[in-house]
Design a protein around this motif. Structure first.
Motif, PDB file in Angstrom:
ATOM      1  N   ILE A   1       0.836  -1.207   0.000  1.00 55.41           N
ATOM      2  CA  ILE A   1       0.000   0.000   0.000  1.00 55.41           C
ATOM      3  C   ILE A   1       0.866   1.251   0.000  1.00 55.41           C
ATOM      4  O   ILE A   1       0.656   2.178  -0.802  1.00 55.41           O
ATOM      5  CB  ILE A   1      -0.943  -0.005   1.215  1.00 55.41           C
ATOM      6  N   ALA A   2       1.860   1.305   0.911  1.00 54.24           N
ATOM      7  CA  ALA A   2       2.717   2.490   1.000  1.00 54.24           C
ATOM      8  C   ALA A   2       3.511   2.695  -0.278  1.00 54.24           C
ATOM      9  O   ALA A   2       3.675   3.829  -0.751  1.00 54.24           O
ATOM     10  CB  ALA A   2       3.664   2.366   2.198  1.00 54.24           C
ATOM     11  N   GLY A   3       4.009   1.604  -0.872  1.00 54.41           N
ATOM     12  CA  GLY A   3       4.784   1.731  -2.102  1.00 54.41           C
ATOM     13  C   GLY A   3       3.966   2.319  -3.235  1.00 54.41           C
ATOM     14  O   GLY A   3       4.442   3.192  -3.984  1.00 54.41           O
ATOM     15  N   LEU A   4       2.728   1.864  -3.375  1.00 52.66           N
ATOM     16  CA  LEU A   4       1.867   2.406  -4.429  1.00 52.66           C
ATOM     17  C   LEU A   4       1.520   3.869  -4.177  1.00 52.66           C
ATOM     18  O   LEU A   4       1.494   4.685  -5.107  1.00 52.66           O
ATOM     19  CB  LEU A   4       0.588   1.566  -4.531  1.00 52.66           C
ATOM     20  N   VAL A   5       1.271   4.221  -2.906  1.00 58.34           N
ATOM     21  CA  VAL A   5       0.943   5.618  -2.588  1.00 58.34           C
ATOM     22  C   VAL A   5       2.149   6.525  -2.809  1.00 58.34           C
ATOM     23  O   VAL A   5       2.015   7.633  -3.354  1.00 58.34           O
ATOM     24  CB  VAL A   5       0.433   5.732  -1.137  1.00 58.34           C
ATOM     25  N   ILE A   6       3.347   6.081  -2.402  1.00 56.92           N
ATOM     26  CA  ILE A   6       4.550   6.875  -2.643  1.00 56.92           C
ATOM     27  C   ILE A   6       4.741   7.117  -4.133  1.00 56.92           C
ATOM     28  O   ILE A   6       5.141   8.210  -4.560  1.00 56.92           O
ATOM     29  CB  ILE A   6       5.788   6.166  -2.049  1.00 56.92           C
ATOM     30  N   THR A   7       4.430   6.121  -4.940  1.00 53.33           N
ATOM     31  CA  THR A   7       4.607   6.248  -6.388  1.00 53.33           C
ATOM     32  C   THR A   7       3.738   7.350  -6.969  1.00 53.33           C
ATOM     33  O   THR A   7       4.169   8.091  -7.866  1.00 53.33           O
ATOM     34  CB  THR A   7       4.280   4.905  -7.074  1.00 53.33           C
ATOM     35  N   ILE A   8       2.513   7.514  -6.469  1.00 55.97           N
ATOM     36  CA  ILE A   8       1.584   8.488  -7.056  1.00 55.97           C
ATOM     37  C   ILE A   8       1.496   9.789  -6.263  1.00 55.97           C
ATOM     38  O   ILE A   8       0.632  10.627  -6.553  1.00 55.97           O
ATOM     39  CB  ILE A   8       0.181   7.886  -7.190  1.00 55.97           C
ATOM     40  N   ILE A   9       2.356   9.976  -5.268  1.00 52.89           N
ATOM     41  CA  ILE A   9       2.305  11.178  -4.426  1.00 52.89           C
ATOM     42  C   ILE A   9       2.333  12.486  -5.233  1.00 52.89           C
ATOM     43  O   ILE A   9       1.572  13.415  -4.934  1.00 52.89           O
ATOM     44  CB  ILE A   9       3.458  11.163  -3.387  1.00 52.89           C
ATOM     45  N   PRO A  10       3.172  12.639  -6.261  1.00 50.24           N
ATOM     46  CA  PRO A  10       3.205  13.925  -6.967  1.00 50.24           C
ATOM     47  C   PRO A  10       1.853  14.353  -7.520  1.00 50.24           C
ATOM     48  O   PRO A  10       1.582  15.551  -7.634  1.00 50.24           O
ATOM     49  CB  PRO A  10       4.219  13.679  -8.104  1.00 50.24           C
ATOM     50  N   TRP A  11       1.023  13.409  -7.867  1.00 52.86           N
ATOM     51  CA  TRP A  11      -0.293  13.732  -8.427  1.00 52.86           C
ATOM     52  C   TRP A  11      -1.400  13.598  -7.391  1.00 52.86           C
ATOM     53  O   TRP A  11      -2.321  14.411  -7.348  1.00 52.86           O
ATOM     54  CB  TRP A  11      -0.584  12.808  -9.611  1.00 52.86           C
ATOM     55  N   GLY A  12      -1.324  12.594  -6.542  1.00 49.00           N
ATOM     56  CA  GLY A  12      -2.386  12.345  -5.578  1.00 49.00           C
ATOM     57  C   GLY A  12      -2.477  13.384  -4.482  1.00 49.00           C
ATOM     58  O   GLY A  12      -3.573  13.726  -4.024  1.00 49.00           O
ATOM     59  N   LEU A  13      -1.329  13.917  -4.039  1.00 47.66           N
ATOM     60  CA  LEU A  13      -1.326  14.875  -2.928  1.00 47.66           C
ATOM     61  C   LEU A  13      -2.082  16.146  -3.293  1.00 47.66           C
ATOM     62  O   LEU A  13      -2.932  16.623  -2.531  1.00 47.66           O
ATOM     63  CB  LEU A  13       0.110  15.196  -2.521  1.00 47.66           C
ATOM     64  N   THR A  14      -1.783  16.708  -4.455  1.00 46.83           N
ATOM     65  CA  THR A  14      -2.469  17.936  -4.870  1.00 46.83           C
ATOM     66  C   THR A  14      -3.928  17.673  -5.195  1.00 46.83           C
ATOM     67  O   THR A  14      -4.786  18.549  -4.989  1.00 46.83           O
ATOM     68  CB  THR A  14      -1.769  18.557  -6.094  1.00 46.83           C
ATOM     69  N   ALA A  15      -4.239  16.479  -5.688  1.00 49.85           N
ATOM     70  CA  ALA A  15      -5.631  16.155  -5.994  1.00 49.85           C
ATOM     71  C   ALA A  15      -6.464  16.077  -4.718  1.00 49.85           C
ATOM     72  O   ALA A  15      -7.634  16.478  -4.697  1.00 49.85           O
ATOM     73  CB  ALA A  15      -5.706  14.839  -6.760  1.00 49.85           C
ATOM     74  N   LEU A  16      -5.870  15.560  -3.637  1.00 48.50           N
ATOM     75  CA  LEU A  16      -6.600  15.410  -2.386  1.00 48.50           C
ATOM     76  C   LEU A  16      -6.683  16.711  -1.600  1.00 48.50           C
ATOM     77  O   LEU A  16      -7.759  17.094  -1.126  1.00 48.50           O
ATOM     78  CB  LEU A  16      -5.930  14.337  -1.516  1.00 48.50           C
TER      79      LEU A  16
END
Length: 542
Positions: free
Chosen positions: A338-353
């Motif tokens: 779970i953490a590995g997948l979230v770290i991978t998409i952080i550049p896009w997911g963080l601003t989206a959330l």
């Protein structure tokens, strides 16, 4: 007299059971699955709604308001820990040891109620009286009023943790669901709206929600199946010895936890002192939120495993160690994936959330997610160590606290770190301290010869991959022109390491066969654990 043929047949049967995935007996598997299912339902509601409410509050109130609220919550959490001595895990341990139909159930219920009420009163009074001094220490006297109202939150946290721990140990899903629903729905209903008014309204809303949820469970204790069984009602243990046992365990646990929570609060307060805007506190809080969300799934199994290990702590077949090994594999594997997948998409997911204003939290979030893997991966082993040696657990917790406090003082006191780097440096301090703590736990269990084979290897592998992913994430932030290639590399590392861990799980028989999973899900034991009535207690299968 046993013949050679009988012995050979017995050995062959044992080998067949191991190959089929029966390392953990069916009754224990039912307890783990049933407890995890119960927790899962509650966590999806409470933590899921809590995450959404914090996300909306951060967006609506802004980083400064959310940062002040986070500081108040952190302070209340620390004060509640000092007053209650980690009452949540204490309640889980003793509730798992005294199931619903046992003689000690009623006495334990009274003991936990007395301890939680006294601890809540001490926490509220202490924080209210100490609010001016804490605000002065932070160099922000304007926070005095906010910290005064945080006393209500401190009392609510103690009552909520004790109630949740008791229900988790009993694995009564109906009561867990009511408690979690009350907290989750209350948070999503009140907190975002309160953030528009200010942090004081946010902290008072949080305190009222937690206290109200506990009161609701107490009022509905009979319909929820919390009343003692006829057997337990007619025979009981003395209250005095039970109070001493529970409080003694909590005090020993508190000795190490005081330092941990003080170090965490000191770290947060130094960030607040160095950053007059409170923005870095908000970014650090966002990173910890994501870390907590990633920890949800593995945390479920870890908490359920503690109740099962406590119930079987005197089992001669080392069932507690076998459960710990299974839970360690499951928590390391799930948290890393779970953490590995979230770290991978952080550049896009963080601003989206959270919006573009929280983009600077990317580095802190990636490091905090790696910390979640280390923390959750070592949680079952840490729980086992509390059963084997609670005193050595306190020593390791104290070492963790010294590392965090000394590193924060060295780096943050005197403004040695640029204000824009405070959040991710703080997350890095946490990661380093958790790595040292996790390695010490593994070494302590190994020295006492209660560490199952393969646990150290699977743990170190998971932690190492998490650190590598965090390092790649930092490189990606420094070189945004190669964001896509590095992200693909991180995804490959995550998937390959997960496949390798699955292979290790099969070799050690930690991955149950499909037939075993279907049987566990079909058994009436699981169905009974999902009912409102509490499950009957039972020993481990031979």
């Amino acid at each position: 007299m046993t013949t050679d043929i009988d012995r050979q047949e017995t050995q062959a049967s044992a080998l067949d059971r191991a190959r089929a995935g029966f390392v953990i007996p069916r009754s224990v598997a039912r307890s783990l699955v049933g407890g995890t299912s119960a927790l899962g339902l509650g966590v999806i509601i409470e933590r899921g709604f809590g995450f959404l409410s914090n996300l909306l509050a951060a967006r609506l109130g802004g980083a400064s308001t959310f940062g002040a609220y986070s500081l108040a919550i952190t302070t209340a959490s620390n004060i509640s820990t000092y007053a209650a001595g980690g009452i949540g895990s204490t309640a889980v341990r003793f509730s798992g040891k005294y199931p619903h139909d046992s003689v000690g159930y009623r006495t334990l219920s009274k003991a936990l109620l007395i301890i939680s009420l006294v601890s809540a009163a001490l926490a509220a009074a202490g924080l209210w009286a100490g609010a001016p001094a804490i605000a002065h220490l932070l160099g922000k006297n304007s926070l005095t009023g906010l910290l005064h109202w945080a006393a209500l939150s401190a009392a609510g946290m103690i009552m909520l943790e004790c109630c949740r721990g008791f229900l988790v140990g009993q694995r009564i899903v109906g009561a867990i669901l009511v408690l979690s629903s009350a907290v989750g729905i209350g948070m999503i209903s009140l907190l975002p709206a309160a953030s528009r008014i200010g942090p004081v309204r946010m902290i008072t809303s949080q305190g009222c929600i937690t206290l109200g949820a506990v009161l609701l469970c107490l009022l509905l204790y009979k319909p929820l199946g919390l009343a003692p069984s006829p057997t337990a009602a007619t025979s009981r243990q003395p209250l005095g010895p039970m109070l001493r046992n529970v409080w003694s365990f909590g005090i020993i646990q508190l000795a190490g936890m005081i330092g941990m929570n003080a170090a965490g609060w000191w770290l947060t307060s130094l960030i607040a002192k160095a950053d007059t805007t409170m923005v870095q506190v908000g970014l650090f809080a966002i990173a910890n939120q994501l870390r907590n969300m990633v920890s949800l799934a593995p945390g479920l199994l870890s908490e359920s495993g503690l109740a099962v290990m406590a119930h079987g702590e005197n089992d001669e077949a080392n069932m507690a160690g076998r459960v710990m090994a299974l839970c360690t594999f499951a928590t390391v594997f799930s948290s890393l994936l779970i953490a590995g997948l979230v770290i991978t998409i952080i550049p896009w997911g963080l601003t989206a959330l959270y919006g573009r204003s929280y983009a600077p939290a990317a580095a802190a979030c990636c490091i905090s997610l790696a910390t979640a893997v280390v923390h959750m991966g070592s949680a079952p082993a840490s729980a086992q160590l509390t059963i084997v040696s609670i005193r050595f657990t306190g020593v390791i917790n104290t070492i963790w606290a010294v590392l965090v406090a000394s590193s924060a003082t060295l780096l943050f006191l005197g403004h040695k770190v640029a204000s824009g780097n405070l959040a991710w440096i703080a997350a890095l301090i946490y990661l380093g301290a958790h790595l040292v703590s996790a390695l010490l736990v593994i070494a302590a269990l190994s020295r006492r010869k209660v560490l199952p084979g393969g646990v150290a290897n699977i743990s170190v592998l998971g932690w190492s991959v998490a650190v590598v992913l965090a390092a790649l994430a930092l490189i990606r932030l420094l070189h945004p022109d190669i964001t896509i290639p590095i992200s693909l590399l991180m995804l490959a590392v995550c998937l390959v390491s997960s496949a390798l861990m699955l292979r290790m799980g099969h070799l050690h028989h930690w991955v149950p066969s499909v037939a075993v999973i279907k049987e566990v899900l079909r058994t009436k034991g699981l169905l009974r654990s999902l009912a409102v009535e509490p499950p009957t207690s039972g020993g481990f299968d031979a």
